[in-house]
Write an enzyme that holds these catalytic residues in place. Structure first.
Site, PDB file in Angstrom:
ATOM      1  CG  ASP A 107       0.434 112.529  74.852  1.00  5.73           C
ATOM      2  OD1 ASP A 107       0.997 112.156  75.895  1.00  5.73           O
ATOM      3  OD2 ASP A 107       0.087 113.706  74.644  1.00  5.73           O
ATOM      4  CB  CYS A 122       3.889 114.858  78.134  1.00  7.76           C
ATOM      5  SG  CYS A 122       2.402 113.886  78.278  1.00  7.76           S
ATOM      6  CG  ASP A 135       4.423 110.664  75.946  1.00  7.46           C
ATOM      7  OD1 ASP A 135       3.684 109.714  76.234  1.00  7.46           O
ATOM      8  OD2 ASP A 135       3.996 111.840  75.862  1.00  7.46           O
TER       9      ASP A 135
END
Ligand SMILES: *[C@@H]1O[C@H](CO)[C@@H](O)[C@H](O)[C@H]1NC(C)=O
Ligand SMILES: *[C@@H]1O[C@H](CO)[C@@H](O)[C@H](O)[C@H]1NC(C)=O
Ligand SMILES: *[C@@H]1O[C@H](CO)[C@@H](O)[C@H](O)[C@H]1NC(C)=O
Ligand SMILES: *[C@@H]1O[C@H](CO)[C@@H](O)[C@H](O)[C@H]1NC(C)=O
Ligand SMILES: *[C@@H]1O[C@H](CO)[C@@H](O)[C@H](O)[C@H]1NC(C)=O
Ligand SMILES: *[C@@H]1O[C@H](CO)[C@@H](O)[C@H](O)[C@H]1NC(C)=O
Ligand SMILES: *[C@@H]1O[C@H](CO)[C@@H](O)[C@H](O)[C@H]1NC(C)=O
Ligand SMILES: *[C@@H]1O[C@H](CO)[C@@H](O)[C@H](O)[C@H]1NC(C)=O
Ligand SMILES: *[C@@H]1O[C@H](CO)[C@@H](O)[C@H](O)[C@H]1NC(C)=O
Ligand SMILES: *[C@@H]1O[C@H](CO)[C@@H](O)[C@H](O)[C@H]1NC(C)=O
Ligand SMILES: *[C@@H]1O[C@H](CO)[C@@H](O)[C@H](O)[C@H]1NC(C)=O
Ligand SMILES: *[C@@H]1O[C@H](CO)[C@@H](O)[C@H](O)[C@H]1NC(C)=O
Length: 512
Positions: A46, A82, A316
């Site tokens: 992430d 995200c 991401d």
């Protein structure tokens, strides 16, 4: 498949022996007589950048995945935020087709409309139908599990084992949905540290699975997202590391869109201290992911599945720390936010390759389905398989010459009480009241990588702002050349953009 080998059998002894080896390793790919299909693992971090050294702490990952297979030097996200990006990964679609606009339920992040219209066509559903045993662990979509999104009871279709984080990235004090049941966690490192827990659950899944079917696992640790909580043994690591001062670090965004013209330049020392601290802590959290990769590979080796497993490692989207005087975030059209790490190893992929082919995160699902032997013409996705680039001896295919990056800015309709001088319409005004986003930070870009290295972006703001960069002469995008460039080129780029913004499926892959 059999017939396509014939020509190669005749060409040379070297090719013959290579083909034999490849055929043995991957006979699985599309051949129904073979018993064993390849296993597939997708590791998704992430907020991990690649431009400012985000892969530097990942020594074991680079060795065990990158050196054992391919490293893509031109991998991009279709959108640098995200929830829309993760939605692109699992649907294989551009945001204008999956309709997830931002990180809120009102912007379709894990919304009931998404659950009805998009989730049933996500790639794990196809894998599951093709006899893959599937496992999900970690962060899913930012609003997953919230009350208005069906709570923890909602388990997306296609997953046999579901261990998903409720809400956005956290390391402790979180809630999981474990196959639809709520499971609360505290802050005891041995029991609760999320990156380690995702690993442990995945190892358990490998032990419990049936050896008669292939598996697919998606492992999504919170690292290196805020709040950057490192494991205790890593909290002192990299104590002298600072964000690199290269590229566009602490440069003014003077000829750029409205939002980039706002930050103070040079940045105040407080912003620099803040971002250096973030940079260091981001790296610390990644050490646990590096351990995860090592442990996972050890396990695959011990159960004799390593040589039959594809492993993808990606993020991401990217991240910035100080570029163009923006302290910390993503959401911008520049390389630091749209480039992602992408490493892949697996049967038939030669080790130690670095590939320049442009690939997008919407391609992951098509590539995974290609490996699993799905009939790709029955799948409605915008991406394209990059198996031909990784293993041309297995598949023919052309790479795309250019692609779309599209983003819808987030804002708040009321002003931020801690930054009273700023009006409404802005977001992420932190630290030092530098706003990283706004409703009118809404843009679409064409990124060209074949025969030229260009970016052309149009904003939906009231200046209809346009940014153009020649990355061959200006790799850090310091100079917006919109006023200098040949108008004919602007027109070509505008036409490509119009087509891409309304493309679907084949028309996203075949734009001239
Ligand atoms: C993988 O390795 C195991 C031994 O570790 C061997 O039995 C098996 O045939 C190999 N599989 C492939 C596809 O090469
Ligand atoms: C900046 O420096 C870091 C660390 O040396 C390096 O990893 C990175 O590639 C450089 N980034 C740019 C944009 O030059
Ligand atoms: C959310 O998705 C639904 C259909 O899935 C669509 O009708 C709606 O317009 C989308 N919302 C936004 C804000 O794009
Ligand atoms: C977890 O929650 C407890 C209880 O609210 C709190 O005392 C603790 O500081 C929290 N831990 C972390 C790491 O946030
Ligand atoms: C994961 O498993 C290891 C090895 O059994 C154990 O030491 C660790 O405490 C576990 N961590 C979590 C968060 O479950
Ligand atoms: C900011 O940091 C620089 C370099 O460390 C230092 O020279 C300068 O005096 C500092 N400015 C303020 C206002 O503290
Ligand atoms: C793949 O699906 C398409 C469309 O349904 C069909 O025309 C084609 O024959 C299928 N190909 C194979 C190899 O099954
Ligand atoms: C790729 O295309 C060439 C020429 O069309 C053909 O000879 C070759 O067999 C194909 N290779 C694969 C792996 O399909
Ligand atoms: C998310 O998108 C929806 C629909 O366009 C919008 O109403 C909402 O304000 C957006 N949320 C944020 C934080 O920008
Ligand atoms: C963008 O939005 C902000 C906040 O609403 C506004 O102040 C600014 O004028 C807008 N800029 C452009 C170029 O649309
Ligand atoms: C641009 O938009 C903002 C709100 O987004 C508004 O305040 C401003 O007056 C607009 N400027 C022009 C020139 O239209
Ligand atoms: C980009 O820069 C390169 C190297 O300076 C130059 O050859 C090329 O013509 C430029 N392209 C455009 C569109 O300006």
């Amino acid at each position: 498949m059999a017939s396509s080998w014939v020509g190669q059998w005749r060409s040379s002894a070297w090719v013959v022996s290579t083909c034999l080896l490849v055929a043995l390793l991957t006979c699985t790919l599309r051949c129904s007589e073979c018993v064993t299909l390849s296993n597939i693992i997708l590791i998704l971090t992430d907020d991990q950048d690649v431009e400012m050294g985000g892969m530097t702490p990942m020594k074991k990952t680079k060795e065990l995945i990158g050196d054992a297979g391919v490293t893509f030097s031109n991998a991009f996200t279709a959108t640098p935020l995200c929830c829309p990006s993760r939605s692109s990964i699992i649907t294989g679609k551009y945001p204008h087709n999956h309709l997830v606009r931002n990180n809120s339920i009102s912007g379709n992040c894990s919304s009931t409309a998404w659950q009805k219209e998009a989730e049933p066509f996500a790639f794990p559903v196809y894998l599951n139908k093709m006899s893959y045993q599937t496992f999900y662990g970690g962060k899913y979509l930012n609003q997953y599990g919230s009350k208005d999104a069906g709570g923890v009871d909602h388990v997306p279709p296609g997953w046999d084992q579901w261990h998903a984080l409720v809400g956005n990235s956290k390391y402790y004090n979180y809630t999981l949905s474990v196959n639809g049941k709520e499971e609360k966690h505290g802050d005891n490192y041995e029991k609760d540290y999320l990156t380690d827990l995702v690993l442990n659950r995945s190892l358990h899944f490998l032990e419990e699975r049936s050896p008669n079917h292939p598996f697919f696992m998606m492992l999504c640790p919170p690292s290196p997202h805020s709040p950057w909580t490192a494991a205790p043994q890593y909290q002192q690591s990299f104590s002298d590391v600072k964000a690199p001062r290269n590229g566009s670090f602490n440069m003014p965004g003077k000829d750029k869109h409205w939002l980039l013209r706002q930050p103070a330049n040079p940045m105040p020392n407080s912003s620099i201290e803040y971002l250096d601290n973030a940079y260091r802590r981001r790296w610390q959290t990644l050490l646990s992911v590096d351990d995860m990769v090592e442990q996972l590979i050890k396990k695959l080796d011990s159960i004799k599945e390593l040589n039959n497993t594809y492993i993808f490692y990606t993020s991401d989207h990217g991240y910035h720390t100080g570029q163009f005087s923006l302290p910390i975030d993503k959401r911008q059209l520049y390389e630091f936010d749209i480039r992602i790490p992408l490493l892949v190893r697996g049967p038939g992929i030669k080790p130690k390759q670095t590939l320049q082919s442009p690939v997008l995160n919407i391609d992951l699902s098509m590539t995974i389905l290609d490996i699993a032997g799905a009939n790709l013409s029955t799948v409605n996705m915008d991406g394209q398989s990059f198996l031909p680039q990784m293993a041309p001896w297995l598949r023919n295919g052309t790479e795309r010459p250019f692609f779309l990056v599209e983003y819808t800015g987030e804002g708040h309709s009321s002003e931020d009480p801690s930054c009273p001088k700023l009006g409404p319409g802005l977001a992420e005004c932190f630290p030092d009241c530098v706003c990283e986003d706004a409703f009118n930070n809404t843009y679409a870009c064409v990124r060209v990588l074949k025969d030229a290295n260009l970016q052309y972006c149009e904003f939906a703001d009231n200046e209809s702002f346009v940014e153009v960069y020649n990355l061959t002469s200006d790799p850090h995008e310091l100079e917006n050349i919109v006023k200098k460039v040949d108008p004919a080129l602007l027109q070509i780029m505008n036409q490509r953009l119009i087509k891409l913004q309304s493309c679907t499926g084949d028309s996203c892959r075949n734009i001239k």
